[in-house]
Design a protein around this motif. Structure first.
Motif, PDB file in Angstrom:
ATOM      1  N   TYR A 186       0.849  -1.165   0.000  1.00 60.64           N
ATOM      2  CA  TYR A 186       0.000   0.000   0.000  1.00 60.64           C
ATOM      3  C   TYR A 186       0.901   1.238   0.000  1.00 60.64           C
ATOM      4  N   ARG A 187       0.319   2.377  -0.327  1.00 59.52           N
ATOM      5  CA  ARG A 187       1.103   3.598  -0.263  1.00 59.52           C
ATOM      6  C   ARG A 187       0.233   4.742   0.217  1.00 59.52           C
ATOM      7  N   ARG A 188       0.906   5.748   0.786  1.00 64.02           N
ATOM      8  CA  ARG A 188       0.179   6.895   1.307  1.00 64.02           C
ATOM      9  C   ARG A 188       1.092   8.104   1.313  1.00 64.02           C
ATOM     10  N   ALA A 189       0.745   9.059   0.515  1.00 61.49           N
ATOM     11  CA  ALA A 189       1.448  10.338   0.539  1.00 61.49           C
ATOM     12  C   ALA A 189       0.891  11.177   1.685  1.00 61.49           C
ATOM     13  N   PRO A 190       1.655  12.149   2.199  1.00 57.20           N
ATOM     14  CA  PRO A 190       1.162  13.000   3.288  1.00 57.20           C
ATOM     15  C   PRO A 190      -0.160  13.643   2.923  1.00 57.20           C
ATOM     16  N   GLY A 191      -1.128  13.596   3.822  1.00 56.28           N
ATOM     17  CA  GLY A 191      -2.424  14.210   3.596  1.00 56.28           C
ATOM     18  C   GLY A 191      -3.374  13.370   2.780  1.00 56.28           C
ATOM     19  N   LYS A 192      -2.973  12.182   2.408  1.00 56.68           N
ATOM     20  CA  LYS A 192      -3.828  11.314   1.604  1.00 56.68           C
ATOM     21  C   LYS A 192      -4.131  10.030   2.352  1.00 56.68           C
ATOM     22  N   GLN A 193      -5.183   9.322   1.894  1.00 52.87           N
ATOM     23  CA  GLN A 193      -5.506   8.030   2.476  1.00 52.87           C
ATOM     24  C   GLN A 193      -4.604   6.953   1.910  1.00 52.87           C
ATOM     25  N   ARG A 194      -4.384   5.934   2.734  1.00 49.63           N
ATOM     26  CA  ARG A 194      -3.586   4.801   2.271  1.00 49.63           C
ATOM     27  C   ARG A 194      -4.361   4.056   1.183  1.00 49.63           C
ATOM     28  N   GLU A 195      -3.674   3.711   0.102  1.00 46.24           N
ATOM     29  CA  GLU A 195      -4.335   3.029  -1.008  1.00 46.24           C
ATOM     30  C   GLU A 195      -3.589   1.762  -1.373  1.00 46.24           C
ATOM     31  N   LEU A 196      -4.351   0.817  -1.878  1.00 45.98           N
ATOM     32  CA  LEU A 196      -3.767  -0.438  -2.330  1.00 45.98           C
ATOM     33  C   LEU A 196      -2.954  -0.202  -3.589  1.00 45.98           C
ATOM     34  N   VAL A 197      -1.768  -0.772  -3.614  1.00 48.61           N
ATOM     35  CA  VAL A 197      -0.936  -0.772  -4.819  1.00 48.61           C
ATOM     36  C   VAL A 197      -1.057  -2.122  -5.514  1.00 48.61           C
ATOM     37  N   ALA A 198      -0.763  -3.187  -4.780  1.00 49.03           N
ATOM     38  CA  ALA A 198      -0.826  -4.537  -5.333  1.00 49.03           C
ATOM     39  C   ALA A 198      -0.869  -5.539  -4.191  1.00 49.03           C
TER      40      ALA A 198
END
Length: 115
Positions: free
Chosen positions: A37-49
């Motif tokens: 998963y990944r999450r940039a500052p200020g964003k929600q964590r999202e599935l990558v793979a």
């Protein structure tokens, strides 16, 4: 208790490649799913793979065709091969391993893609 150790992040130019690794250790009983998963500052964590125990995989639309998730069941390791990287891929990447009883996250590894 399960511990996850990630490695492989870093700085790369647009179009380059990186390979992330995540090793799980501790008391591990029946891994159902391993993923990134990944999450940039200020964003929600999202599935990558992610890859399921069956071997099937799912990808975010934004990375399909460029990233590949794989695993080594013998060592409880999950990999993320990232090719054709773009600046929009810049983020903190987190490993996640779900077992029958626990949901475990890594500490995160920074991936930075320069334009």
């Amino acid at each position: 208790q399960v511990q996850l150790v990630e490695s492989g992040g870093g700085l790369v130019q647009t179009g380059g490649s990186l390979r992330l690794s995540c090793v799980a250790s501790g008391i591990i009983f029946r891994i159902n799913e391993m993923g990134w998963y990944r999450r940039a500052p200020g964003k929600q964590r999202e599935l990558v793979a992610r890859i399921f125990s069956s071997g099937s995989t799912t990808y975010a639309d934004s990375v399909r065709g460029r990233f590949a998730v794989s695993r080594d069941s013998a060592t409880n390791t999950v990999y993320l091969q990232m090719d054709k990287l773009k600046p929009d891929d810049t983020d903190v990447y987190y490993c996640r391993i779900q077992t029958l009883f626990t949901d475990n996250w890594g500490q995160g590894t920074q991936v930075t893609v320069s334009s």
